[in-house]
Scaffold this motif. Structure first.
Motif, PDB file in Angstrom:
ATOM      1  N   ASP A 199       0.828  -1.213   0.000  1.00  0.00           N
ATOM      2  CA  ASP A 199       0.000   0.000   0.000  1.00  0.00           C
ATOM      3  C   ASP A 199       0.860   1.261   0.000  1.00  0.00           C
ATOM      4  O   ASP A 199       0.566   2.240  -0.694  1.00  0.00           O
ATOM      5  CB  ASP A 199      -0.926   0.004   1.217  1.00  0.00           C
ATOM      6  CG  ASP A 199      -2.024  -1.048   1.113  1.00  0.00           C
ATOM      7  OD1 ASP A 199      -2.258  -1.536  -0.029  1.00  0.00           O
ATOM      8  OD2 ASP A 199      -2.628  -1.382   2.140  1.00  0.00           O
ATOM      9  N   SER A 200       1.939   1.252   0.786  1.00  0.00           N
ATOM     10  CA  SER A 200       2.814   2.421   0.841  1.00  0.00           C
ATOM     11  C   SER A 200       3.486   2.679  -0.510  1.00  0.00           C
ATOM     12  O   SER A 200       3.600   3.817  -0.971  1.00  0.00           O
ATOM     13  CB  SER A 200       3.885   2.227   1.922  1.00  0.00           C
ATOM     14  OG  SER A 200       3.293   2.120   3.204  1.00  0.00           O
ATOM     15  N   ARG A 237       0.908   3.971  -2.990  1.00  0.00           N
ATOM     16  CA  ARG A 237       0.615   5.385  -2.725  1.00  0.00           C
ATOM     17  C   ARG A 237       1.741   6.267  -3.262  1.00  0.00           C
ATOM     18  O   ARG A 237       1.497   7.361  -3.792  1.00  0.00           O
ATOM     19  CB  ARG A 237       0.443   5.593  -1.225  1.00  0.00           C
ATOM     20  CG  ARG A 237       0.053   7.020  -0.869  1.00  0.00           C
ATOM     21  CD  ARG A 237      -0.094   7.183   0.621  1.00  0.00           C
ATOM     22  NE  ARG A 237      -0.383   8.580   0.961  1.00  0.00           N
ATOM     23  CZ  ARG A 237      -0.424   9.054   2.209  1.00  0.00           C
ATOM     24  NH1 ARG A 237      -0.204   8.222   3.247  1.00  0.00           N
ATOM     25  NH2 ARG A 237      -0.689  10.331   2.423  1.00  0.00           N
TER      26      ARG A 237
END
Length: 510
Positions: A91-92, A95
């Motif tokens: 997810d990081s 993003r």
């Protein structure tokens, strides 16, 4: 991108910055460092780095926010950003890519990985920048090509217009000289225009223009010049019959100061004045025989020497000569050099007399009515059908120039009213021509009955609006005295009104 790539390092931990600086110390890179997001944005705006290594987790502005702002700044939107973070979850990373990053380096750093990723993205960045530059060059090249296409289209459009009535400059010259011989759509005019266009494309060919007085020989010569590549140089017109024989050499070839009495300064001759352009020799048939030999020499070698001078000069001049004389007859009589004729007549063009293009008269009349009427401040001058018929039946010994003069006189004489046949001042109308042209009541034998003759004269005057002695002679087949008697009788009886005096006299219905 400069010859030495600039890399901006942004991290709030000094230890990380020190480690990265040590890794990159021997890589031939210029380095800038920032310890927070705000400082990183300022340095990026000031130096526009080739690559940015950006920490994700920082106080104040985090890496995602800094990257987003970099993408919204015009100067840094193309700077590649590599995120540095201890966060390895998917997810990081997603993003970070959504924010505009091109890659991710995980902490703790591994030197080979850091160097490899930096080198790879610097290469990619350099290639992208070169591609953008080439695209800009292609855009500029495409713009220049489009401009050339537009110019070519404009030239083609101009050529199309020139095909309809030669060039705009030629038309201006025609209007200036008042002899627009190009007005008309008869076969002879169409062929003439084609010849002129071809001569415009052969700027080094000498031309001999033949034709009667008033057919537009100088106009054709100017059109040949101004429609060719010589148009930027001079068109020098010379009337060969008006140059005193004793001054001819100096006029054509120039003279130096003191060459003869009155030569108070150096003077360029016609050939030097026309260098690069066209020398128009009008009435070439009247050129003195001794000057013909000197003209021939210049045409052969292109060299002129001023009178009294020792220094010669080479000139590049196109000769367009014109005459209404019978050159063949002059050659037979040894009044004109045959070798000069062949030099001048690289191409020979014969201008048609107006009597051979009578179908063009309505167009010519309309042209002169418009142009002359504009000069005189007369709006929309008109011509009666009888006047036009009279113009179409005339034989025009003075050709187009005479027609122009007829219309000019009629515009003045009509005083703003429609031009009638009685406003037309014909000159040199012979009895023989009148007998051929007159359409009304042509008799089979001379009229001796006064009453019948008077009726015939009045019928003609009423139909055409005017009658003169020459016309009366042709109409009745009588001599000058008889015609004069009958016209004066009708005048005294109040049936005709007299206009003009002596040879210009004519009569109109009372």
């Amino acid at each position: 991108m400069s010859s030495i790539p600039l890399v901006l390092l942004v991290d709030d931990k000094p230890d990380n910055l020190d480690l990265l600086v040590n890794y990159l110390a021997e890589c031939g890179l210029e380095l800038k460092v920032a310890t927070d997001g705000e400082q990183g944005l300022e340095l990026a705006a000031e130096y526009v780095p080739d690559l940015i290594l950006l920490d994700v987790m920082m106080p104040g502005l985090n890496g995602y926010e800094v990257c987003d702002r970099l993408r919204n700044m015009p100067t840094t939107r193309h700077c590649p950003v590599i995120f540095m973070s201890a966060l390895n979850d998917t997810d990081s990373k997603v993003r970070g890519f959504d924010a505009g990053a091109v890659d991710f380096i995980s902490k703790p750093f591994q030197r080979p990985e850091v160097l490899a990723r930096i080198q790879a993205h610097l290469t990619i960045s350099q290639q992208k920048q070169q591609l953008r530059l080439k695209n800009q060059q292609l855009v500029q090249l495409n713009k220049e090509l489009q401009e050339q296409v537009n110019k070519r289209q404009q030239v083609e459009h101009a050529l199309q217009l020139a095909d309809e009535r030669l060039s705009a400059l030629s038309r201006q010259e025609a209007e200036h000289w008042g002899i627009d011989a190009f007005v008309g759509d008869s076969r002879v005019v169409v062929e003439l225009l084609e010849e002129v266009r071809n001569l415009q494309q052969a700027p080094d060919t000498n031309v001999l223009v033949l034709g009667e007085s008033g057919t537009g020989k100088e106009l054709v010569s100017r059109a040949i010049h101004f429609g060719s590549k010589r148009k930027l140089s001079a068109f020098v017109a010379v009337n060969c019959s008006a140059i005193p024989a004793e001054l001819a050499d100096a006029e054509f070839f120039g003279h130096v100061k003191g060459a003869y009495t009155g030569a108070t300064s150096d003077r360029s001759g016609y050939f030097v004045q026309a260098d690069g352009g066209t020398l128009f020799l009008d009435e070439i048939g009247d050129m003195p025989i001794h000057l013909q030999a000197k003209l021939l020499r210049v045409l052969e070698d292109g060299i002129v020497t001023p009178v009294g001078g020792r220094q010669s000069r080479r000139v590049n001049v196109r000769i367009v000569a014109a005459t209404n004389a019978d050159i063949s007859d002059k050659i037979r009589k040894q009044a004109f050099r045959q070798d000069l004729y062949f030099r001048l007549a690289g191409y020979q063009i014969q201008l048609p007399p107006l009597r051979e293009r009578l179908s063009d008269i309505p167009l010519l009349v309309d042209h002169f009515l418009t142009s002359l009427g504009r000069q005189m401040g007369k709006d929309y001058p008109t011509l009666t059908p009888q006047a036009l018929q009279a113009l179409q039946q005339y034989h025009y010994p003075g050709n187009v120039r005479e027609l122009k003069n007829l219309i000019e006189y009629a515009l003045i004489a009509s005083r703003g009213r429609p031009i009638g046949a009685h406003h037309l001042r014909f000159v040199d109308l012979s009895a023989e021509q009148s007998a051929v042209d007159l359409p009304y009541h042509e008799p089979a034998k001379p009229h001796s009955n006064t009453e019948s003759a008077e009726t015939l004269l009045m019928n003609y005057a009423n139909n055409t609006g005017r009658i003169d002695n020459t016309t009366a002679q042709a109409l009745l087949r009588v001599d000058h005295g008889r015609a004069s008697y009958l016209l004066k009788k009708l005048y005294k009886d109040g049936k005709l009104q007299k206009q003009g005096q002596r040879r210009w006299a004519f009569y109109i219905p009372a």
